[in-house]
Design an enzyme around this catalytic site. Structure first.
Site, PDB file in Angstrom:
ATOM      1  N   TYR A 207      51.087  46.618  48.775  1.00 34.47           N
ATOM      2  CA  TYR A 207      51.652  45.816  49.874  1.00 34.47           C
ATOM      3  C   TYR A 207      52.554  44.688  49.346  1.00 34.47           C
ATOM      4  O   TYR A 207      53.670  44.495  49.842  1.00 34.47           O
ATOM      5  CB  TYR A 207      50.490  45.253  50.687  1.00 34.47           C
TER       6      TYR A 207
ATOM      7  N   LYS B  20      56.574  43.911  50.051  1.00 30.59           N
ATOM      8  CA  LYS B  20      57.089  42.703  50.703  1.00 30.59           C
ATOM      9  C   LYS B  20      58.069  41.967  49.787  1.00 30.59           C
ATOM     10  O   LYS B  20      59.042  41.366  50.267  1.00 30.59           O
ATOM     11  CB  LYS B  20      55.934  41.791  51.126  1.00 30.59           C
TER      12      LYS B  20
HETATM   13  P1  NAP Z   1      49.123  45.600  62.990  1.00 34.88           P
HETATM   14  O1  NAP Z   1      48.421  44.901  64.083  1.00 34.88           O
HETATM   15  O2  NAP Z   1      48.397  46.587  62.142  1.00 34.88           O
HETATM   16  O3  NAP Z   1      50.447  46.265  63.611  1.00 34.88           O
HETATM   17  C1  NAP Z   1      51.287  47.055  62.826  1.00 34.88           C
HETATM   18  C2  NAP Z   1      52.237  47.761  63.749  1.00 34.88           C
HETATM   19  O4  NAP Z   1      53.121  48.571  62.962  1.00 34.88           O
HETATM   20  C3  NAP Z   1      51.530  48.704  64.732  1.00 34.88           C
HETATM   21  O5  NAP Z   1      52.182  48.656  65.972  1.00 34.88           O
HETATM   22  C4  NAP Z   1      51.728  50.060  64.074  1.00 34.88           C
HETATM   23  O6  NAP Z   1      51.698  51.142  64.996  1.00 34.88           O
HETATM   24  C5  NAP Z   1      53.136  49.871  63.549  1.00 34.88           C
HETATM   25  N1  NAP Z   1      53.524  50.898  62.578  1.00 34.88           N
HETATM   26  C6  NAP Z   1      52.923  51.219  61.403  1.00 34.88           C
HETATM   27  N2  NAP Z   1      53.575  52.240  60.827  1.00 34.88           N
HETATM   28  C7  NAP Z   1      54.596  52.580  61.665  1.00 34.88           C
HETATM   29  C8  NAP Z   1      55.609  53.563  61.631  1.00 34.88           C
HETATM   30  N3  NAP Z   1      55.704  54.433  60.608  1.00 34.88           N
HETATM   31  N4  NAP Z   1      56.536  53.602  62.639  1.00 34.88           N
HETATM   32  C9  NAP Z   1      56.448  52.734  63.673  1.00 34.88           C
HETATM   33  N5  NAP Z   1      55.485  51.796  63.777  1.00 34.88           N
HETATM   34  C10 NAP Z   1      54.570  51.724  62.781  1.00 34.88           C
HETATM   35  O7  NAP Z   1      49.726  44.560  61.933  1.00 34.88           O
HETATM   36  P2  NAP Z   1      50.396  43.105  62.098  1.00 34.88           P
HETATM   37  O8  NAP Z   1      49.519  42.148  61.411  1.00 34.88           O
HETATM   38  O9  NAP Z   1      50.808  42.875  63.497  1.00 34.88           O
HETATM   39  O10 NAP Z   1      51.670  43.321  61.156  1.00 34.88           O
HETATM   40  C11 NAP Z   1      52.994  43.256  61.631  1.00 34.88           C
HETATM   41  C12 NAP Z   1      53.882  42.856  60.455  1.00 34.88           C
HETATM   42  O11 NAP Z   1      53.490  41.556  59.996  1.00 34.88           O
HETATM   43  C13 NAP Z   1      53.781  43.786  59.253  1.00 34.88           C
HETATM   44  O12 NAP Z   1      55.070  43.955  58.686  1.00 34.88           O
HETATM   45  C14 NAP Z   1      52.883  43.015  58.295  1.00 34.88           C
HETATM   46  O13 NAP Z   1      53.103  43.356  56.960  1.00 34.88           O
HETATM   47  C15 NAP Z   1      53.327  41.586  58.596  1.00 34.88           C
HETATM   48  N6  NAP Z   1      52.368  40.560  58.183  1.00 34.88           N
HETATM   49  C16 NAP Z   1      51.135  40.487  58.732  1.00 34.88           C
HETATM   50  C17 NAP Z   1      50.270  39.469  58.340  1.00 34.88           C
HETATM   51  C18 NAP Z   1      48.885  39.341  58.909  1.00 34.88           C
HETATM   52  O14 NAP Z   1      48.090  38.522  58.383  1.00 34.88           O
HETATM   53  N7  NAP Z   1      48.525  40.031  59.973  1.00 34.88           N
HETATM   54  C19 NAP Z   1      50.661  38.529  57.381  1.00 34.88           C
HETATM   55  C20 NAP Z   1      51.935  38.629  56.840  1.00 34.88           C
HETATM   56  C21 NAP Z   1      52.777  39.648  57.246  1.00 34.88           C
HETATM   57  P3  NAP Z   1      50.329  51.989  65.264  1.00 34.88           P
HETATM   58  O15 NAP Z   1      49.510  51.173  66.230  1.00 34.88           O
HETATM   59  O16 NAP Z   1      50.856  53.254  65.841  1.00 34.88           O
HETATM   60  O17 NAP Z   1      49.647  52.174  63.949  1.00 34.88           O
END
Ligand code: NAP
Length: 237
Positions: A163, A167
């Site tokens: 991961y 990033k």
């Molecule tokens: P999440 O709740 O797991 O949501 C991820 C989303 O991405 C879901 O809607 C998932 O769809 C979608 N996705 C995954 N693979 C995909 C694909 N091949 N095509 C289209 N959609 C896809 O995660 P989140 O925390 O909201 O993360 C969103 C972003 O924030 C990510 O880039 C993550 O790296 C970043 N981020 C998160 C955090 C954190 O602490 N949460 C911190 C820093 C950065 P499905 O439901 O169909 O799987």
């Protein structure tokens, strides 16, 4: 259709059926944008779009055909795009360090890095038709070399060997595109640890986690490009 809705700026968010993407779509709709909430599953995406006043569009970021189809749809419906939020992301498998394979890394890069560029490539002609085009790449502090060294020094390191490199690549992709595409503002946002499925519910609220994304997405024509920010301001690379 009212004159107001005809004039509304247009935004598209990937991976927006839940978590940070869903809250981003909600806040952009609340700010008066016509929002395309995209998701790879219509079963998950359509109700999510309905709940936040957005339009649903199916978009699987690893599929050229799916991304092309979504871009064609927005081209027909809108003729341009003002804001693209690249958000869809995965963490990949968790294993003992010696068990990680090249295929594991390729899977994460395919979604988290190639997926971002695939969507940018397809929507670029529509962004270029906007008078204030913005791309927000949702990154992570885990992609920052500076934060990595701070964590090591503080004894807070926990390994994410798929991961974090993905990033870091997004950060450099952002910096490169900001210089190569001077007509488009391209920035990266670190949500910080945010309580979603990806973080197994740990961290601050999705409202807090989307502050940096929304700041960049709503920036006016004089806004920044080639920056990396979190909700408190500039984030070290
Ligand atoms: P999440 O709740 O797991 O949501 C991820 C989303 O991405 C879901 O809607 C998932 O769809 C979608 N996705 C995954 N693979 C995909 C694909 N091949 N095509 C289209 N959609 C896809 O995660 P989140 O925390 O909201 O993360 C969103 C972003 O924030 C990510 O880039 C993550 O790296 C970043 N981020 C998160 C955090 C954190 O602490 N949460 C911190 C820093 C950065 P499905 O439901 O169909 O799987």
């Amino acid at each position: 259709m009212t004159t107001e809705s005809v004039r509304a700026p247009v935004a598209l968010v990937t991976g927006a059926n839940k978590g940070i993407g869903l809250e981003t779509a909600r806040r952009l709709a609340e700010a008066g944008y016509r929002v395309y909430l995209t998701a790879r599953s219509s079963e998950r995406g359509r109700p999510a779009a309905g709940a936040v006043g957005a339009r649903f569009l199916e978009l699987e970021v690893t599929s050229e055909e799916s991304v092309r189809h979504a871009a064609d749809f927005v081209a027909q419906a809108e003729g341009h795009l003002d804001v693209l939020v690249n958000n869809a992301g995965i963490t990949g498998p968790v294993r003992e360090v010696r068990d990680y394979t090249g295929d594991d890394l390729a899977e994460v890069l395919l979604t988290n890095v190639a997926g971002y560029l695939r969507v940018i490539h397809a929507f670029l002609p529509l962004l270029e038709k906007s008078d204030n085009p913005r791309i927000v790449n949702v990154s992570s502090g885990l992609g920052s070399f500076s934060e990595f060294h701070d964590r090591i020094r503080a004894g807070e390191f926990s390994g994410t060997p798929l991961y974090a490199p993905a990033k870091a690549a997004i950060n450099m992709l952002t910096a490169q595109l900001a210089h190569l595409l001077p007509g488009i503002r391209v920035n990266a946002a670190d949500p910080g640890m945010t309580a979603t499925d990806l973080s197994q519910g740990q961290g601050h609220s999705v409202q807090d986690g989307t502050d940096a994304i929304i700041t960049l997405a709503l920036a006016g024509p004089g806004g920044p490009t080639g920056t990396f920010i979190d909700r408190n301001g500039e984030h070290p690379w």
